[in-house]
Design an enzyme around this catalytic site. Structure first.
Site, PDB file in Angstrom:
ATOM      1  CD  GLN A 104      -5.933  32.754  49.324  1.00 20.80           C
ATOM      2  OE1 GLN A 104      -5.123  32.006  49.845  1.00 20.80           O
ATOM      3  NE2 GLN A 104      -6.876  32.316  48.499  1.00 20.80           N
ATOM      4  CB  CYS A 152      -7.381  30.227  43.811  1.00 20.83           C
ATOM      5  SG  CYS A 152      -6.849  31.485  44.992  1.00 20.83           S
ATOM      6  CG  LEU A 153     -10.035  28.459  49.250  1.00 29.21           C
ATOM      7  CD1 LEU A 153      -9.703  28.429  50.731  1.00 29.21           C
ATOM      8  CD2 LEU A 153     -11.268  27.611  48.958  1.00 29.21           C
ATOM      9  CG  HIS A 173      -2.310  33.751  47.123  1.00 29.34           C
ATOM     10  ND1 HIS A 173      -3.248  34.436  46.383  1.00 29.34           N
ATOM     11  CD2 HIS A 173      -2.710  32.453  47.104  1.00 29.34           C
ATOM     12  CE1 HIS A 173      -4.167  33.591  45.938  1.00 29.34           C
ATOM     13  NE2 HIS A 173      -3.874  32.366  46.356  1.00 29.34           N
ATOM     14  CG  HIS A 190      -1.884  28.277  44.385  1.00 28.19           C
ATOM     15  ND1 HIS A 190      -2.784  28.084  43.364  1.00 28.19           N
ATOM     16  CD2 HIS A 190      -2.525  29.074  45.284  1.00 28.19           C
ATOM     17  CE1 HIS A 190      -3.908  28.740  43.626  1.00 28.19           C
ATOM     18  NE2 HIS A 190      -3.787  29.346  44.794  1.00 28.19           N
ATOM     19  CD  GLU A 191      -2.005  28.579  49.098  1.00 34.81           C
ATOM     20  OE1 GLU A 191      -2.309  29.736  49.467  1.00 34.81           O
ATOM     21  OE2 GLU A 191      -2.801  27.827  48.506  1.00 34.81           O
ATOM     22  N   GLY A 220      -4.650  25.198  50.901  1.00 31.74           N
ATOM     23  CA  GLY A 220      -3.728  26.247  51.313  1.00 31.74           C
ATOM     24  C   GLY A 220      -4.461  27.568  51.450  1.00 31.74           C
TER      25      GLY A 220
END
Ligand code: NI
Length: 184
Positions: A50, A98-99, A144, A140-141, A45
């Site tokens: 991000q 997480c990226l 953000h 999670h996404e 994701g």
């Protein structure tokens, strides 16, 4: 086009992201770039903050997880202006990464069921109840978009354990296989 991924410490990751309107410029291209950026970094994701944009746009691909979850073969979706309306079901723990937090993997407790509304790429509105793995990735996404990261869900003790790595990120010393935009 592959975009650099913003890393922990970048203020945009803590901003409240805004809904967009159908006249948002070059949205299709932005979504294509987000898919490409996510895939080359092996993410499942990616949220617009991000890549430095405080807007409510998320892409999710569960195709790479389809060995484990066959129902998600070819699952690639963009979510515009998503909002979680309700959470329910039991709370389930699962390891997340997480990226924007390269190298950190921690167990996070989340609701197993959510009610969401969002628009697709064509601005058609949807409302769905989602469970299990997809519900986890969405939470999670979508976090953000509210300036939250998965480390915010950790206990003070677990957070203490990763403090050193977080501080390294604040000094621009994160390492990953993909291009990043660090604070320094
Ligand atoms: Ni993330």
């Amino acid at each position: 086009m592959i975009l650099p991924i913003y890393v922990y410490g970048q203020p945009v990751l803590r901003e409240q992201a805004k809904d967009i309107t159908p006249d948002y410029p070059n949205l299709k291209e932005l979504i294509a770039n987000m898919f490409e950026t996510m895939r080359q970094a092996d993410g499942v994701g990616l949220a617009a903050p991000q890549i430095g944009l405080p807007i409510r746009v998320v892409v999710i691909t569960l195709d790479p997880s389809s060995d484990e979850y066959p129902e998600f073969k070819d699952f690639n979706k963009a979510y515009i202006n998503p909002h979680i309306l309700e959470t329910g079901g039991e709370e389930v723990s699962m390891e997340e990464g997480c990226l924007s937090l390269p190298g950190i993997h921690e167990s996070v407790k989340r609701a197993n069921e959510i009610r969401v509304k969002y628009m697709d790429e064509d601005f058609v509105e949807h409302e769905e109840t989602v469970t299990g793995y997809l519900a986890r990735v969405m939470q999670h996404e979508f976090d953000h978009l509210d300036g939250k990261m998965f480390i915010d869900h950790l206990s003070p003790l677990r957070k203490q354990m990763i403090r050193g790595r977080l501080n390294a990120m604040l000094k621009g010393k994160a390492r990953s296989s993909y291009r990043m935009k660090q604070v320094k």
